[in-house]
Design a protein around this motif. Sequence first.
Motif, short mmCIF file in Angstrom:
data_model
loop_
_atom_site.label_atom_id
_atom_site.label_comp_id
_atom_site.label_asym_id
_atom_site.label_seq_id
_atom_site.Cartn_x
_atom_site.Cartn_y
_atom_site.Cartn_z
N ARG A 2 0.85 -1.18 0.00
CA ARG A 2 0.00 0.00 0.00
C ARG A 2 0.90 1.25 0.00
N VAL A 3 0.39 2.31 -0.57
CA VAL A 3 1.16 3.54 -0.71
C VAL A 3 1.42 4.15 0.66
N THR A 4 2.68 4.47 0.91
CA THR A 4 3.08 5.08 2.19
C THR A 4 3.46 6.55 1.95
N GLN A 5 3.73 7.26 3.03
CA GLN A 5 4.17 8.65 2.93
C GLN A 5 5.51 8.74 2.21
N GLU A 6 6.37 7.74 2.41
CA GLU A 6 7.66 7.71 1.71
C GLU A 6 7.45 7.58 0.20
N ASP A 7 6.47 6.75 -0.16
CA ASP A 7 6.15 6.60 -1.59
C ASP A 7 5.66 7.93 -2.16
N LEU A 8 4.77 8.57 -1.44
CA LEU A 8 4.24 9.85 -1.90
C LEU A 8 5.35 10.89 -2.07
N ALA A 9 6.29 10.86 -1.16
CA ALA A 9 7.41 11.81 -1.24
C ALA A 9 8.22 11.57 -2.52
N PHE A 10 8.44 10.30 -2.85
CA PHE A 10 9.17 9.99 -4.08
C PHE A 10 8.40 10.47 -5.31
N PHE A 11 7.12 10.19 -5.36
CA PHE A 11 6.34 10.56 -6.53
C PHE A 11 6.22 12.08 -6.68
N ARG A 12 6.08 12.77 -5.55
CA ARG A 12 5.99 14.23 -5.61
C ARG A 12 7.31 14.86 -6.07
N LYS A 13 8.42 14.22 -5.71
CA LYS A 13 9.72 14.72 -6.16
C LYS A 13 9.91 14.43 -7.65
N THR A 14 9.45 13.26 -8.08
CA THR A 14 9.61 12.86 -9.48
C THR A 14 8.68 13.64 -10.40
N LEU A 15 7.45 13.90 -9.91
CA LEU A 15 6.43 14.60 -10.69
C LEU A 15 5.94 15.82 -9.92
N PRO A 16 6.70 16.89 -9.88
CA PRO A 16 6.28 18.07 -9.10
C PRO A 16 4.92 18.59 -9.54
N GLY A 17 3.96 18.61 -8.61
CA GLY A 17 2.62 19.11 -8.90
C GLY A 17 1.77 18.16 -9.71
N ARG A 18 2.27 16.97 -10.01
CA ARG A 18 1.52 16.04 -10.85
C ARG A 18 1.29 14.69 -10.19
N ALA A 19 1.47 14.63 -8.87
CA ALA A 19 1.09 13.46 -8.07
C ALA A 19 -0.15 13.86 -7.28
N ILE A 20 -1.31 13.46 -7.74
CA ILE A 20 -2.60 13.95 -7.24
C ILE A 20 -3.17 13.02 -6.18
N THR A 21 -3.53 13.60 -5.04
CA THR A 21 -4.16 12.83 -3.97
C THR A 21 -5.52 13.40 -3.56
N ASP A 22 -5.91 14.51 -4.13
CA ASP A 22 -7.20 15.13 -3.81
C ASP A 22 -8.33 14.21 -4.27
N PRO A 23 -9.19 13.71 -3.36
CA PRO A 23 -10.28 12.79 -3.74
C PRO A 23 -11.20 13.36 -4.81
N ASP A 24 -11.45 14.67 -4.77
CA ASP A 24 -12.33 15.27 -5.77
C ASP A 24 -11.72 15.20 -7.16
N LEU A 25 -10.41 15.38 -7.24
CA LEU A 25 -9.74 15.31 -8.54
C LEU A 25 -9.58 13.86 -9.01
N LEU A 26 -9.53 12.94 -8.07
CA LEU A 26 -9.38 11.52 -8.40
C LEU A 26 -10.70 10.88 -8.84
N GLU A 27 -11.81 11.49 -8.50
CA GLU A 27 -13.12 10.89 -8.74
C GLU A 27 -13.31 10.47 -10.20
N ALA A 28 -13.02 11.36 -11.13
CA ALA A 28 -13.26 11.06 -12.54
C ALA A 28 -12.38 9.92 -13.04
N ASN A 29 -11.22 9.75 -12.45
CA ASN A 29 -10.31 8.68 -12.88
C ASN A 29 -10.64 7.34 -12.23
N ASN A 30 -11.42 7.37 -11.16
CA ASN A 30 -11.80 6.13 -10.46
C ASN A 30 -13.07 5.51 -11.01
N VAL A 31 -13.82 6.26 -11.83
CA VAL A 31 -15.11 5.78 -12.33
C VAL A 31 -15.05 5.66 -13.85
#
Length: 455
Positions: free
Chosen positions: A76-105
């Motif tokens: 499962r995704v951890t805070q360390e994982d999130l830190a890596f992805f945010r560093k790799t993709l500045p501003g493009r690692a999305i965790t906001d549930p509202d923004l994720l909604e369209a991609n989950n359905v």
Amino acid sequence: MAGILHTTLGLRTALRYLSPHCTLSSPARRLPLDFPRQFLSPSSGRCGVCSRKLHAGADGPKPSPAAAPERLPFSRVTQEDLAFFRKTLPGRAITDPDLLEANNVDWLKSVRGFSELLLRPQTTEEVSQILSYCNSRNLAVNPQGGNTGLVGGSVPVYDEIILSTALMNNILTFDGVSGILTCQAGCVLENLSLYLEERDYIMPLDLGAKGSCHIGGNVATNAGGLRLLRYGSLRGTVLGLEVVLADGRVLDCLATLRKDNTGYDLKQLFIGSEGTLGVITAVSILCPRKPKAVNVVFLGCETFEQLLQTFQLCRGMLGEILSAFEFLDRGCMSLLNTHLKLPNPITDCPFYIVIETAGSNPTHDEEKLHNFLEEAMTSSMVTDGTVATEDTKIKALWSMRERVTEALTHDGFTYKYDISLPVERIYQLVTDMKEHLGDRAKNVVGYGHATGTST
């Protein structure tokens, strides 16, 4: 673009003997040539339309008996994982549930995933870094293009990381002599079509979802489209692919040669693989010249047998200028009238046909079309029809076929199947389904290509 990577012994063996025109590059650290044992979770292995209702428990979410297979033992995704992805993709690692909604359905809103992380890379290198890291951490990934699929394959089953190609939308090269286009996988099909039309070319693929579907997803699902009859499948028009494998290595088969007899044709493994073998990041595709004359005919038939007879006559008399032959039934027309307020352009019939011709000589094409229509009417294969030669009227007639799926979404929960059958047995599927379901189904309708069908 659906699905997720899985262990494939055949591909692992084939990679040892790469075509001279394919190169395999590694991510930051060198990994063995064999595929890793733990790949991304196989979401495209689902069968039919599943209910993904989850029951929360002490050990996390668990599926109901009617749901997809149990969650595999991925991390499962951890805070360390999130830190890596945010560093790799500045501003493009999305965790906001509202923004994720369209991609989950999914587009039909029939299935839902529960991802908490959306990654939006812009380059092949970033995709490579993501998959290399996820492979090392045993994190499941769900590749996603335009999310226009109608069978639930483009969204997560559980909490897989969504890897979206939406920002990989650059056209890389176009050769105006050969008609070969090379672009990133996230290019929207309609944007590619508009780009080519300005240069007197067209895409060999056309879909009702062209305004939002991605070329990478089209290739990953081997989409047929409305021009299949004329230009064939993507297995013939795609000349090369760039793919990132599960462990992050980049397989470069981005050839631009129409003829290449050397080695294995590895790109064919990824056309129709639905993201299970790798993430397509770039495509080179052979594009035909833009036709100088286009005509669209909308016809009505009393029986499906007459529709098939019309198809045979059409192929014989229109020959090289025939570019599309699509059909829909009376049930589809009723839904178009009721929900989208699209008027029937001809008298009421049990079956309707959309025929498109495309050629280089308007006078020649019109003569052939006139002779075909005269023969079809005289022999009573069709009972009514109309012809369009102007762009606005052509689009209006095509909307009767392209917007059927949209009309279905307004009629309640939809089970959508895209099934290929011998042409003479296509509509028997609809008849059998109506008999089997009885009054349990509000509507059972059929529409699609003359070489396959959707229900």
